[in-house]
Design an enzyme around this catalytic site. Structure first.
Site, PDB file in Angstrom:
ATOM      1  CG  HIS A  58      -2.088  -0.965   1.056  1.00  0.00           C
ATOM      2  ND1 HIS A  58      -3.342  -0.580   0.630  1.00  0.00           N
ATOM      3  CD2 HIS A  58      -2.154  -2.308   1.244  1.00  0.00           C
ATOM      4  CE1 HIS A  58      -4.141  -1.640   0.590  1.00  0.00           C
ATOM      5  NE2 HIS A  58      -3.435  -2.700   0.950  1.00  0.00           N
ATOM      6  CE1 TYR A 328      -0.393  -4.770   8.066  1.00  0.00           C
ATOM      7  CE2 TYR A 328      -1.138  -2.736   9.061  1.00  0.00           C
ATOM      8  CZ  TYR A 328      -1.333  -3.769   8.173  1.00  0.00           C
ATOM      9  OH  TYR A 328      -2.459  -3.789   7.396  1.00  0.00           O
TER      10      TYR A 328
END
Length: 339
Positions: A58, A328
């Site tokens: 992303h 993450y």
């Protein structure tokens, strides 16, 4: 936005962020899987390349800021401070799925929305959403093999059709998201699409009653998709500027809805949609008042780990949800160290 200038404090911040991303505020721990966060991140880097100091997935994104105000009914289901009824500051990030910073905004892939709610007492609550009602895989292993399957062949510059076929046959749960993306053109704007939390979570109220929920944000501007003709004529980059112009015109809003699960509804599989007759409750409204390019803006330095939650909201044992935190944290650590 607080900027960390001292190198020692910067490293401390990275370490703390990794820790928080690993445990969240209301996490139940990692699910056992056959792949590691490092393997998944390496696969992403191998497929899309490494853009130094930037997100691995992303990567193409736009920042926005605003606030969230809960409905009075929200407290019935959760005691989270998110549902206090007060105005909660929000830092949002819109994005395109994948690790290509030059991906065209016409690509038929998911659009993402990261939300960080800035709760009282310096606490935070994060959400990571997509504009598809279901996810593409039900396990970290499936995600890992999907990234490998779409890696461009050095000879053709495109994914090997046989590898893609083999992946789809091994992980047939991919069909639901793939069918949605194939039959729905991309939205005309980030402001004209719903965003789904994908995973199931547990809401706990003041009397310790627990309800299984899924959530989504529905645009007050309405759902609008590009026509086939518009899709062919659209420029490669339009989503960011349209969002900036839209927020300059007036605040853009989404209603926050929860769907109440019932016994037998998928609790740990984000590829399976819940029945359409499940009760839905509006629990608040998200309002974004300004948007801006990502460099130097508020969302750039945020790790939107979806396991950073609050009292009154707990994760389920969904293996994909549980796995995301480690990936993450690793990605955040790398990009904040200039890797």
């Amino acid at each position: 936005m607080i900027r960390i200038r001292n190198r020692w404090f910067r490293w401390l911040a990275i370490a703390l962020a990794s820790l928080v991303a690993s445990i969240g505020i209301a996490t139940v721990g990692f699910a056992a899987t056959g792949v590691t966060p490092d393997q998944v991140l390496s696969a992403i880097e191998g497929t899309f390349g490494v853009n130094v100091g930037q997100r691995r997935n992303h990567i193409k994104g736009t920042c926005a800021v605003g606030n969230f105000v809960a409905t009075t009914e929200a407290k019935t289901y959760s005691r989270s401070p998110l549902f206090s009824g007060q105005s909660i500051p929000v830092v949002a990030r819109f994005s395109l799925a994948g690790g290509n910073p030059k991906a065209p905004d016409t690509a038929k892939n998911p659009r993402g929305l990261g939300l960080q709610f800035q709760l009282p007492n310096n606490r935070f609550l994060n959400m990571a959403l997509l504009n598809t009602p279901v996810f593409g895989v039900a396990s970290p292993e499936g995600f890992y093999e999907n990234i490998l399957a779409i890696r461009p062949d050095p000879t053709t510059g495109k994914p090997d059709p046989e590898k893609v076929k083999a992946f789809r046959e091994k992980y047939p749960e991919n069909k639901a998201q793939a069918a949605f993306l194939a039959s729905n053109n991309p939205p005309t704007s980030y402001a004209n699409t719903s965003y789904f939390g994908l995973h199931a979570f547990k809401f706990i109220n003041q009397t310790n009653q627990t309800r299984l929920v899924r959530w989504q944000f529905v645009p007050q501007d309405g759902e609008k998709r590009l026509t086939d003709a518009e899709l062919q004529a659209a420029p490669a980059n339009f989503l960011e500027q349209k969002l900036i112009e839209r927020t300059q015109d007036s605040p853009v809003k989404w209603d926050f809805w929860i769907t109440l699960g019932q016994p037998g509804d998928a609790e740990d599989n984000p590829t399976i949609a819940w029945p359409s007759d499940r009760q839905q409750v509006k629990v608040g409204t998200l309002t974004l008042t300004a948007a801006s390019p990502q460099p130097g803006a508020a969302c750039e330095g945020i790790n939107y780990d979806p396991l950073v939650l609050s009292d009154g909201i707990e994760p389920t044992n969904d293996p994909v949800l549980q796995f995301r935190s480690g990936v993450y944290a690793l990605s955040y650590s790398k990009r904040t160290r200039g890797l």
